[in-house]
Design a protein around this motif. Structure first.
Motif, PDB file in Angstrom:
ATOM      1  N   GLY A  68     -16.511   7.017  46.244  1.00  0.00           N
ATOM      2  CA  GLY A  68     -17.877   7.446  45.934  1.00  0.00           C
ATOM      3  C   GLY A  68     -18.947   6.634  46.644  1.00  0.00           C
ATOM      4  N   ALA A  69     -20.173   7.183  46.625  1.00  0.00           N
ATOM      5  CA  ALA A  69     -21.315   6.531  47.270  1.00  0.00           C
ATOM      6  C   ALA A  69     -22.554   6.793  46.417  1.00  0.00           C
ATOM      7  N   LEU A  70     -23.380   5.762  46.305  1.00  0.00           N
ATOM      8  CA  LEU A  70     -24.579   5.856  45.459  1.00  0.00           C
ATOM      9  C   LEU A  70     -25.829   5.936  46.326  1.00  0.00           C
ATOM     10  N   VAL A  71     -26.575   7.058  46.192  1.00  0.00           N
ATOM     11  CA  VAL A  71     -27.896   7.158  46.829  1.00  0.00           C
ATOM     12  C   VAL A  71     -28.903   6.764  45.763  1.00  0.00           C
ATOM     13  N   LEU A  72     -29.703   5.732  46.038  1.00  0.00           N
ATOM     14  CA  LEU A  72     -30.530   5.150  44.975  1.00  0.00           C
ATOM     15  C   LEU A  72     -31.980   4.968  45.415  1.00  0.00           C
ATOM     16  N   SER A  73     -32.882   5.444  44.589  1.00  0.00           N
ATOM     17  CA  SER A  73     -34.314   5.325  44.886  1.00  0.00           C
ATOM     18  C   SER A  73     -34.793   3.879  44.777  1.00  0.00           C
ATOM     19  N   GLU A  74     -35.646   3.509  45.716  1.00  0.00           N
ATOM     20  CA  GLU A  74     -36.258   2.175  45.696  1.00  0.00           C
ATOM     21  C   GLU A  74     -37.192   1.994  44.511  1.00  0.00           C
ATOM     22  N   PHE A  75     -37.519   3.085  43.839  1.00  0.00           N
ATOM     23  CA  PHE A  75     -38.480   3.001  42.732  1.00  0.00           C
ATOM     24  C   PHE A  75     -37.800   2.876  41.371  1.00  0.00           C
ATOM     25  N   THR A  76     -36.529   2.496  41.381  1.00  0.00           N
ATOM     26  CA  THR A  76     -35.844   2.220  40.118  1.00  0.00           C
ATOM     27  C   THR A  76     -35.685   0.706  39.981  1.00  0.00           C
ATOM     28  N   GLY A  77     -35.613   0.234  38.736  1.00  0.00           N
ATOM     29  CA  GLY A  77     -35.297  -1.176  38.518  1.00  0.00           C
ATOM     30  C   GLY A  77     -33.921  -1.500  39.094  1.00  0.00           C
ATOM     31  N   PRO A  87     -17.877   5.856  56.980  1.00  0.00           N
ATOM     32  CA  PRO A  87     -16.421   5.770  56.840  1.00  0.00           C
ATOM     33  C   PRO A  87     -16.002   5.200  55.480  1.00  0.00           C
ATOM     34  N   ALA A  88     -14.887   5.709  54.971  1.00  0.00           N
ATOM     35  CA  ALA A  88     -14.419   5.347  53.622  1.00  0.00           C
ATOM     36  C   ALA A  88     -14.290   3.835  53.456  1.00  0.00           C
ATOM     37  N   LYS A  89     -13.825   3.159  54.484  1.00  0.00           N
ATOM     38  CA  LYS A  89     -13.617   1.704  54.393  1.00  0.00           C
ATOM     39  C   LYS A  89     -14.941   0.989  54.107  1.00  0.00           C
ATOM     40  N   ASP A  90     -15.990   1.421  54.801  1.00  0.00           N
ATOM     41  CA  ASP A  90     -17.308   0.799  54.602  1.00  0.00           C
ATOM     42  C   ASP A  90     -17.841   1.111  53.210  1.00  0.00           C
ATOM     43  N   LYS A  91     -17.599   2.338  52.784  1.00  0.00           N
ATOM     44  CA  LYS A  91     -18.084   2.718  51.442  1.00  0.00           C
ATOM     45  C   LYS A  91     -17.360   1.910  50.359  1.00  0.00           C
ATOM     46  N   GLN A  92     -16.101   1.636  50.599  1.00  0.00           N
ATOM     47  CA  GLN A  92     -15.347   0.839  49.607  1.00  0.00           C
ATOM     48  C   GLN A  92     -15.917  -0.576  49.509  1.00  0.00           C
ATOM     49  N   ARG A  93     -16.247  -1.113  50.661  1.00  0.00           N
ATOM     50  CA  ARG A  93     -16.818  -2.463  50.689  1.00  0.00           C
ATOM     51  C   ARG A  93     -18.144  -2.479  49.906  1.00  0.00           C
ATOM     52  N   ILE A  94     -18.958  -1.446  50.126  1.00  0.00           N
ATOM     53  CA  ILE A  94     -20.244  -1.356  49.420  1.00  0.00           C
ATOM     54  C   ILE A  94     -19.993  -1.237  47.912  1.00  0.00           C
ATOM     55  N   MET A  95     -19.064  -0.349  47.565  1.00  0.00           N
ATOM     56  CA  MET A  95     -18.803  -0.118  46.137  1.00  0.00           C
ATOM     57  C   MET A  95     -18.296  -1.391  45.464  1.00  0.00           C
ATOM     58  N   ARG A  96     -17.489  -2.141  46.169  1.00  0.00           N
ATOM     59  CA  ARG A  96     -16.964  -3.385  45.583  1.00  0.00           C
ATOM     60  C   ARG A  96     -18.129  -4.330  45.264  1.00  0.00           C
ATOM     61  N   ALA A  97     -19.061  -4.431  46.191  1.00  0.00           N
ATOM     62  CA  ALA A  97     -20.209  -5.331  45.989  1.00  0.00           C
ATOM     63  C   ALA A  97     -21.079  -4.851  44.815  1.00  0.00           C
ATOM     64  N   LEU A  98     -21.297  -3.545  44.735  1.00  0.00           N
ATOM     65  CA  LEU A  98     -22.123  -3.001  43.645  1.00  0.00           C
ATOM     66  C   LEU A  98     -21.449  -3.277  42.296  1.00  0.00           C
ATOM     67  N   ARG A  99     -20.138  -3.071  42.274  1.00  0.00           N
ATOM     68  CA  ARG A  99     -19.408  -3.258  41.012  1.00  0.00           C
ATOM     69  C   ARG A  99     -19.417  -4.727  40.571  1.00  0.00           C
ATOM     70  N   ARG A 100     -19.317  -5.610  41.538  1.00  0.00           N
ATOM     71  CA  ARG A 100     -19.332  -7.035  41.179  1.00  0.00           C
ATOM     72  C   ARG A 100     -20.669  -7.368  40.504  1.00  0.00           C
ATOM     73  N   ARG A 101     -21.718  -6.840  41.080  1.00  0.00           N
ATOM     74  CA  ARG A 101     -23.053  -7.124  40.539  1.00  0.00           C
ATOM     75  C   ARG A 101     -23.157  -6.661  39.075  1.00  0.00           C
ATOM     76  N   VAL A 102     -22.691  -5.444  38.796  1.00  0.00           N
ATOM     77  CA  VAL A 102     -22.822  -4.903  37.434  1.00  0.00           C
ATOM     78  C   VAL A 102     -21.846  -5.621  36.491  1.00  0.00           C
ATOM     79  N   SER A 103     -20.658  -5.919  36.998  1.00  0.00           N
ATOM     80  CA  SER A 103     -19.672  -6.586  36.152  1.00  0.00           C
ATOM     81  C   SER A 103     -20.136  -7.994  35.753  1.00  0.00           C
ATOM     82  N   ASP A 104     -20.776  -8.696  36.698  1.00  0.00           N
ATOM     83  CA  ASP A 104     -21.281 -10.053  36.385  1.00  0.00           C
ATOM     84  C   ASP A 104     -22.501 -10.008  35.481  1.00  0.00           C
ATOM     85  N   ASN A 105     -23.209  -8.908  35.502  1.00  0.00           N
ATOM     86  CA  ASN A 105     -24.447  -8.799  34.704  1.00  0.00           C
ATOM     87  C   ASN A 105     -24.356  -7.582  33.797  1.00  0.00           C
TER      88      ASN A 105
END
Ligand code: ADQ
Length: 476
Positions: free
Chosen positions: A393-402, A432-450
């Protein structure tokens, strides 16, 4: 002698109680826990210390007697039908909500709405004062209850008071439009600590106190008088990462995700939007970008399809009724012009779903579109990445959200810029899927830590440490 009422060391006050009334098949009334993150966070806090929750039960008229649910003492506050109209739909959702969200629709000012807001805030403060133990911690939630901190302080100077703003706090130029701006700021300054979603929100509040009240401020502190100062800081809310991830991993939820994709004809790309049907959420802009991509032939159903889930919301407020009509006409037009038999371009669902179904939808979606014009946080973005333990998956996210302030690695967009939004959607599809996985891993770490448990403990620690007295000559 009247029997002594139970009192509690932690009291939460929120517009709504954390339960919904359900009438069973046999006609009995039951209370079911509403599944919000705030409730989950409070459960973890209230396991350590017994707590009470003061709020409206959701029906106009008399309130039910206080009761206990899952170890939390619930203290219902009554609202009459006129108060639901004036305090809730009127002042909260048709005056404050537009002003706090960049005036995407015009705010309406009515003095009788304001009178009702004052009456109801006083009633909440009185209920809090009744159930708070000596020296208790009182945590007031959100824009519906901005007068409660000062009113509680008046009634109970012994308690420590916090307030958390779930929505943005507007720039002073917009806030200044409110005829009752000074009273609202003074209401909030009754607290010891004020929490916001973003630093920018906390700064907007401090600036409003300086410019509109002439208060002395320094950094994140506002001096109320020689005795007291109030701190305003960002403590962004989150989701129950572990609980939601466990739900997403359940075999029935994973099977349901597959079933959803199959019933849509196993598209190559499934896009998803999930929002309350609110003009702040940017649903119109999202549909416009999607329609243009279809018209330009850059995507086409059934290869690419879009599911928009729009939860019914505030349907008695005119701006919401108009929005619903507009969205439904647009969906009808896009499907009429660009869909095929068995392959509509947009699947539009105006329902609320159980958490299991939401988790399955998140897992089924290749591209999640979170495009608000303004949003305090946006928990959907955090829920999506929480459910993607498969790193898909991939997240498209507005800059106007917290949320964007924490999830920078997502595919960022400015939803006002339709061309840019289209590019962000295409990038989210084609990276490419590999890049998206790397992004998703980083996003998940952020939410999991907080996660939301950390949010609640950080908030309560900041409230416990809130300074009571300013040091001499701290303020310019
Ligand atoms: P909301 O504006 O309601 O919250 P959001 O943060 O996205 O927005 O939370 C919505 C919640 O409702 C999510 O948990 C989502 O899963 C759920 N939901 C949405 N559609 C649903 C559906 N059809 N069925 C079931 N559940 C659905 C306000 C502020 C936000 C802030 C939160 C928390 O406006 O900016 O993030 O409070 O502080």
């Amino acid at each position: 002698m009247p029997s002594a009422r139970p009192t509690f060391d932690l009291v939460v006050a929120a517009n709504r109680l954390p339960v919904d009334k359900v009438v069973t098949e046999t006609g009995e009334t039951e209370w079911r826990r509403s599944p919000g993150g705030l409730v989950t966070a409070m459960e973890s806090v209230m396991r350590a210390q017994p707590g009470a929750w003061v709020g409206w039960a959701g029906d106009a008229g008399d309130a039910p007697e206080p009761f206990e649910e899952d170890g939390i003492h619930l203290e219902p506050v009554p609202l009459s039908a006129a108060e639901v109209r004036d305090f809730y739909e009127g002042f909260s959702n048709d005056t404050l909500w537009p002003i706090y969200h960049d005036v995407i629709v015009p705010a309406r000012f009515h003095r009788d709405w304001w009178a009702s807001y004052q009456t109801v805030n006083r009633r909440f403060a009185e209920a809090v004062a009744e159930v708070a133990a000596p020296g208790a911690t009182v945590w007031v939630q959100d824009y519906q209850l901005q007068l409660v901190p000062a009113l509680v302080r008046e009634l109970r100077p012994d308690v420590r008071i916090g307030w958390f703003d779930h929505i943005p706090f507007p720039p002073v130029e917009l806030f200044a439009q409110l005829p009752w701006r000074a009273q609202l700021l003074e209401g909030l300054l009754g607290a010891d600590f004020l929490g916001f979603q973003r630093q920018a929100d906390a700064r907007n509040f401090v600036r409003a106190c300086r410019q509109l009240l002439g208060a002395a401020t320094k950094g994140d502190r506002v001096a109320v008088d020689h005795e007291r100062q109030v701190r305003a800081a960002a403590i962004p809310i989150s989701v129950d990462f572990r609980g939601l991830e466990a739900l997403a991993k359940r075999p029935d939820v994973r099977a349901r995700a597959k079933e959803i994709r199959a019933s849509l004809g196993d598209p190559k790309v499934l896009m998803l939007g999930v929002d309350r049907l609110d003009y702040t959420k940017g649903i119109r802009h999202r549909l416009k970008a999607y329609e243009e991509l279809l018209l330009e032939g850059r995507i086409s159903p059934p290869d690419v399809t879009f599911v928009q889930v729009a939860t019914p919301s505030r349907e008695r407020v005119e701006a919401y009724r108009l929005l619903r009509t507009e969205i439904e006409q647009t969906v009808g037009r896009i499907n009429g012009d660009l869909g095929h038999i068995g392959a509509p371009a947009v699947h539009y669902l105006h329902h609320s779903y159980p958490r299991e179904e939401m988790a399955a939808l998140f897992q089924a979606a290749d591209v999640m579109l979170v495009t608000p014009l303004r949003d305090g946080m946006n928990l959907v973005a955090k829920e999506y990445v929480t459910c993607r333990y498969d790193l898909g998956g991939a997240l498209v996210l507005s800059e106007f959200t917290g949320a964007w302030h924490e999830l920078h690695q997502s595919f960022a967009c400015n939803p006002h810029d339709i061309e840019g939004l289209k590019q962000a959607i295409l990038r989210a599809m084609n990276t490419p899927a590999k890049d998206k996985q790397r992004i998703m891993r980083a996003l998940r770490r952020r939410v999991s830590d907080n996660d939301v448990q950390r949010w609640a403990s950080r908030y309560l620690a900041a409230l416990a440490a809130a300074p009571e007295r300013p040091a001499p000559d701290r303020y310019a």
